[in-house]
Scaffold this active site. Structure first.
Site: not given
Ligand code: CTP
Length: 398
Positions: A208, A276, A286, A303-305, A337
């Site tokens: 990104n 995500d 490749k 994982p959502d940290i 969020k």
């Molecule tokens: N974050 C995280 N781990 C992930 C995704 C996000 O720790 N796998 C944290 C980011 O560092 C940030 C917050 O979550 O502090 C929100 O990130 P964002 O990308 O805006 O949110 P998403 O969880 O991706 O939600 P959405 O896709 O609905 O926007």
């Protein structure tokens, strides 16, 4: 500035010892006095004469020097300093410190002291990555020892990776953060920053547009207020700040593991733009064009940290701050969020291309907390970081 601060500098036996000569100069330029201690083997790398000439002080070399003991015993030597700096801190030295061994002057001083200790590790990359060194690092951190570096780069032994000693000015920044009287002194704060790269195959990845600028600025601002900062960064465009512990990662999974390894912390600021999704299975070869049509990419969830740390049962940080990068309905999405993730604050910003925020030098944020939404004017990312760091200091010290 380090006026009238007393540093006991233990120089370990590594090739990086040559940088310690410059470190002595830099510390003295800032007004500190430096009492040098050379381990026996360090004398193979730098001479006692050059160390003592630069420090303008006697070099301590041998535990059983009776004259030294009569003038200033090792207990006294270890306690008369404001800070003990170990640079380079070799794998051997870290092992001794973690195990509590005291069989030479340097290790005895370290055992006999109640003065804070800052280590600048330097060793071959395999030695740094070795489970025993990583175990020792964890133990020493738990014992309250601070670290600066190591950096990643070319090594004297011809290999590449983490293990290079931090540059003298980085060590000076860590010394200043440690000896300053900032409100966050003694607080361990983790900052995630930058994008993550999720491999598709060995040459392609999903990424990104995050530059890492805001996370880096936050880490720098927290460090300037005296925090002990652990900076976990994806492949960012900007260089990490000086004087913080830098852990470089590529993928979300690696970032998650690095965050776990850094716990416990007093506060966490999650500024990284974590992908995500990753490939369910990244190809180890490749991907080639084929007549059968376009490749199908199958995703798996990362994982959502932030969520995991926010919802820790045991050892949840006192303060967890997330970021919400949104392109529409910023407040509404960011408020939802915050509830979904369970963090204390959300720093919300509009990253739609017209704002120029993602990858730019300015930011316009709204801080969402229990107290509601606080809109900050558009300002430099450094200014946003300083304001946020000050708020964090207020929250952790109130
Ligand atoms: N974050 C995280 N781990 C992930 C995704 C996000 O720790 N796998 C944290 C980011 O560092 C940030 C917050 O979550 O502090 C929100 O990130 P964002 O990308 O805006 O949110 P998403 O969880 O991706 O939600 P959405 O896709 O609905 O926007």
């Amino acid at each position: 500035m380090l006026a009238s601060k007393r540093i006991l500098l233990i120089i370990g036996a590594g090739i990086a010892a040559y940088k310690s000569l410059d470190l002595i100069r830099r510390l003295k330029e800032r007004g500190a006095s430096v009492t040098p201690v050379l381990t026996g083997a360090a004398e193979e790398f730098v001479t006692p004469l050059s160390v003592s000439a630069l420090a303008g002080e006697k070099v301590y070399r041998d535990l059983f020097d009776l004259t030294d003991e009569a003038e200033m015993g090792h207990i006294q030597l270890s306690r008369s300093a404001d800070l003990i700096v170990v640079a380079p801190a070799t794998a051997d030295m870290m092992g001794k410190m973690a195990a509590g061994l005291a069989n030479d002057l340097a290790s005895t001083l370290l055992m006999a002291t109640d003065t804070p200790v800052l280590c600048a590790p330097a060793m071959n990359v395999r030695m740094w990555d070795h489970p025993s060194t990583q175990r020792n690092l964890k133990q020493l951190q738990a014992d309250g020892i601070r670290f600066v570096g190591p950096n990643e780069g070319d090594m004297a032994c011809g290999e590449y990776g983490p293990g290079r000693m931090s540059e003298p000015l980085e060590i000076v920044a860590a010394v200043e953060a440690q000896l300053g009287n900032g409100p966050l002194k003694g607080k361990r704060i983790l900052v995630t920053s930058g994008p993550t790269h999720e491999p598709i195959d060995p040459v392609r990845y999903i990424a990104n547009r995050s530059s890492g600028a805001q996370g880096t600025a936050v880490a720098r601002a927290l460090s300037a207020l005296g925090a002990d900062v652990v900076f976990v960064t994806g492949p960012a465009d900007v260089s990490p700040p000086e004087g913080v512990q830098v852990i470089r990662v590529e993928t979300a999974q690696q970032m998650s593991d690095a965050v776990d390894a850094a716990l416990p912390i007093d506060a966490g600021v999650f500024a990284a733009a974590v992908a995500d999704w990753r490939m369910a299975t990244a190809s180890d070869k490749k991907l080639k064009k084929s007549r059968d049509g376009l490749p199908l990419l199958e995703f798996a969830e990362n994982p959502d940290i932030l969520k995991r740390v926010s919802r820790l049962d045991a050892g949840r940080p006192t303060l967890v701050v997330g970021f919400a990068a949104e392109t529409d309905n910023v407040l509404e999405h960011a408020t939802a969020k915050r509830a979904r993730k369970g963090c204390d604050w959300i720093v919300a910003n509009d990253v739609s291309p017209a704002t120029g925020i993602m990858g730019g030098s300015e930011n316009a944020v709204t801080l969402i907390s229990d107290e509601g939404a606080e809109e900050w004017p558009r300002m430099d990312k450094d200014a946003v970081a300083q304001r946020l760091a000050q708020k964090i200091a207020d929250a952790l010290t109130s």
